[in-house]
Design an enzyme around this catalytic site. Structure first.
Site, PDB file in Angstrom:
ATOM      1  CG  ASN A 159      -0.272  -0.334   2.514  1.00 14.86           C
ATOM      2  OD1 ASN A 159       0.475  -1.309   2.607  1.00 14.86           O
ATOM      3  ND2 ASN A 159      -0.511   0.468   3.527  1.00 14.86           N
ATOM      4  CD  GLN A 187      -3.628  -0.202  -1.476  1.00 12.08           C
ATOM      5  OE1 GLN A 187      -3.869   0.364  -2.547  1.00 12.08           O
ATOM      6  NE2 GLN A 187      -4.023   0.298  -0.318  1.00 12.08           N
ATOM      7  CB  SER A 207     -10.995  -3.502   1.137  1.00 11.79           C
ATOM      8  OG  SER A 207     -11.784  -2.670   1.924  1.00 11.79           O
ATOM      9  CG  HIS A 209     -12.544   1.493   1.367  1.00  9.28           C
ATOM     10  ND1 HIS A 209     -11.590   2.427   1.644  1.00  9.28           N
ATOM     11  CD2 HIS A 209     -12.250   0.431   2.150  1.00  9.28           C
ATOM     12  CE1 HIS A 209     -10.764   1.958   2.573  1.00  9.28           C
ATOM     13  NE2 HIS A 209     -11.147   0.736   2.884  1.00  9.28           N
ATOM     14  CB  CYS A 332      -4.067   2.062   9.186  1.00  9.64           C
ATOM     15  SG  CYS A 332      -5.078   1.828   7.739  1.00  9.64           S
TER      16      CYS A 332
HETATM   17  N1  7TS Z   1      -4.552  -4.208   3.517  1.00  9.04           N
HETATM   18  C1  7TS Z   1      -3.939  -3.271   2.775  1.00  9.04           C
HETATM   19  C2  7TS Z   1      -2.798  -3.664   1.878  1.00  9.04           C
HETATM   20  C3  7TS Z   1      -4.369  -1.958   2.827  1.00  9.04           C
HETATM   21  O1  7TS Z   1      -3.765  -1.042   2.073  1.00  9.04           O
HETATM   22  C4  7TS Z   1      -5.447  -1.603   3.693  1.00  9.04           C
HETATM   23  C5  7TS Z   1      -5.880  -0.187   3.860  1.00  9.04           C
HETATM   24  C6  7TS Z   1      -6.063  -2.628   4.421  1.00  9.04           C
HETATM   25  C7  7TS Z   1      -5.581  -3.910   4.322  1.00  9.04           C
HETATM   26  C8  7TS Z   1      -7.249  -2.370   5.303  1.00  9.04           C
HETATM   27  O2  7TS Z   1      -8.392  -2.214   4.540  1.00  9.04           O
HETATM   28  P1  7TS Z   1      -9.832  -1.931   5.189  1.00  9.04           P
HETATM   29  O3  7TS Z   1     -10.815  -2.422   4.210  1.00  9.04           O
HETATM   30  O4  7TS Z   1      -9.895  -2.727   6.451  1.00  9.04           O
HETATM   31  O5  7TS Z   1      -9.916  -0.483   5.401  1.00  9.04           O
HETATM   32  N2  7TS Z   1      -4.812   0.727   3.659  1.00  9.04           N
HETATM   33  C9  7TS Z   1      -4.762   2.028   3.920  1.00  9.04           C
HETATM   34  C10 7TS Z   1      -3.706   2.861   3.515  1.00  9.04           C
HETATM   35  O6  7TS Z   1      -2.725   2.490   2.894  1.00  9.04           O
HETATM   36  N3  7TS Z   1      -3.959   4.107   3.935  1.00  9.04           N
HETATM   37  O7  7TS Z   1      -5.119   4.099   4.554  1.00  9.04           O
HETATM   38  C11 7TS Z   1      -5.651   2.833   4.567  1.00  9.04           C
END
Ligand code: 7TS
Length: 409
Positions: A159, A187, A207, A209, A332
């Protein structure tokens, strides 16, 4: 008179705008077709065709077979927790020889779940990345033990850097060794082709979003025949694999968003990549900057740049004031003042690790926005370096009209 600044959103790895067509497709399921799909009456049954269509779109989006399971989750954090904790209960808890193998650059929802499992007594090894910032098959071969390793969890694309991991080879190494393989493809979906028919993963998470669907919904692919203890117990939804009433409008949205993300891959590869490269060239034309990871190894939308002598946080604030939204890495982890763990794992110096800024584009990013962002980023770097005590190559800040943010007086 105060003008409203036209904001430029370059933080699409954190979240994306919901595609207006996705929003429109979801709308009737909030107000008209709001039944619980488990109800036996018409309100319940009338939502089934739309749910089936959404699931079909998701299955074809990642090329899953009808015998495989895809369970709907509330987010990727849930999916990743489910895989790691499920495998812990299934294979690790009662067998002290077993361990989980992951990397030093996973998203916190993998790293922190692993740390939690360690606190329960599980053995976890965090593999280091190579000079390119990825885990290659040789690194995995050196760490995997057919009798000890219960699960390997390696992300499809990072990410923060956008670096793409060779998941097909990694999954094949796991297959040869009879070890389960999980990949966090959050990603990767909508940026590069993702096919569970080509890549022999056992578990894959995503995910909505991150690909122009709604927040609060995601998916977990479970290959046919794989056991996985549920994370959420309750009713019999999702064949008993995940209890809880399915969020029908969001599922409808995720299905359409997935189909559109896959259809748009050529656009991502051609147009978004060109815009990203244009912005990257403009950043690299600023003195004392660097971009992490070779371009050809990265998703087409991501740049992790470093501006020597400028704290990442300071630049985010300054850019935000000028109308450009970027991030210091994972949102995060943005509360933490520790240097970015991905930088540290990649052997990047502490000073540079504090200066990382991520710019991430989407199919909604325009060429005009990129041109404007390039100018604003240069001005911000010059302004912040002029007041930086740690930057030696100080130059005067551009003054006069040209220095006004976003052309505003
Ligand atoms: N895994 C990866 C590789 C991610 O980039 C993210 C969110 C998640 C898991 C979590 O996803 P969610 O659906 O639980 O929200 N990444 C990021 C980021 O890179 N900046 O803000 C959120």
């Amino acid at each position: 008179m105060k003008h409203e600044i036209e904001r430029i959103y370059l933080d699409n790895n954190a979240t994306t705008i919901v595609d207006p067509r996705v929003r429109e497709a979801m709308e009737p399921f909030f107000t008209r077709h709001y039944g619980n799909p488990n109800s036996l009456h018409g309100f319940g049954t009338e939502v089934h065709p739309a749910m089936r269509l959404a699931m079909d779109r998701i299955y074809s989006g990642i090329h899953a077979g009808d015998q495989d399971d895809i369970i709907v989750t509330s987010c990727a954090c849930e999916g990743n927790n489910h895989v790691l904790k499920g495998v812990y209960f299934d294979l690790v808890r009662d067998d002290p020889r077993k361990e989980i193998l992951t990397t030093q650059v996973e998203h916190p929802c993998v790293r922190n779940t692993c740390a939690f499992l360690e606190s329960l007594g599980a053995a976890v090894t965090y593999m280091p990345v190579n000079a390119d910032g990825i885990i290659d098959a040789d690194t995995l071969r050196r760490h995997i033990h057919p009798d000890r390793t219960a699960l390997v969890s390696v992300m499809w694309a990072n990410n923060e850097t956008g670096l793409i991991f060779p998941v097909r080879e990694l999954a094949e190494v796991c297959r040869e060794n009879g070890v389960l393989f999980h990949t966090d493809a959050v990603q990767a979906i909508g940026k590069v082709p993702v096919s569970v028919a080509d890549v022999p993963v056992d578990f894959l998470t995503f995910s909505a979003h991150k690909f122009h669907g709604p927040k609060g919904i995601g998916g977990l692919f479970i290959r046919k025949g794989r056991k996985l203890t549920p994370l959420i117990h309750g009713g019999e939804q999702m064949g008993g694999r995940r209890a809880g009433t399915i969020n029908v409008p969001y599922l409808v949205g995720m299905g359409l968003a997935m189909e559109m993300a896959v259809d748009q891959l050529p656009y991502e590869e051609n147009v978004v990549r060109r815009l990203r490269d244009r912005l990257e060239d403009a950043i690299l034309a600023i003195p004392d900057t660097l971009v992490v990871g070779r371009r050809e190894l990265r998703t087409p939308n991501t740049i992790l740049a470093s501006f020597r002598g400028i704290e990442g946080e300071a630049m985010i604030w300054d850019l935000n004031a000028g109308g450009v939204a970027a991030s210091t890495g994972s949102a995060c982890a943005s509360e933490s003042l520790e240097p970015n763990p991905t930088f540290v794992a990649m052997g990047i110096s502490n000073e540079l690790a504090h200066t990382g800024i991520r710019f991430s584009l989407s199919r909604f990013t325009t060429a005009e926005e990129i041109e404007r962002a390039a100018v604003l980023i240069r001005r911000s770097a010059e302004r912040l370096r002029a007041i930086s005590s740690s930057y030696e190559g100080k130059k005067p800040v551009t003054t006069g009209k040209g220095a006004n943010r976003n052309g505003q007086e």
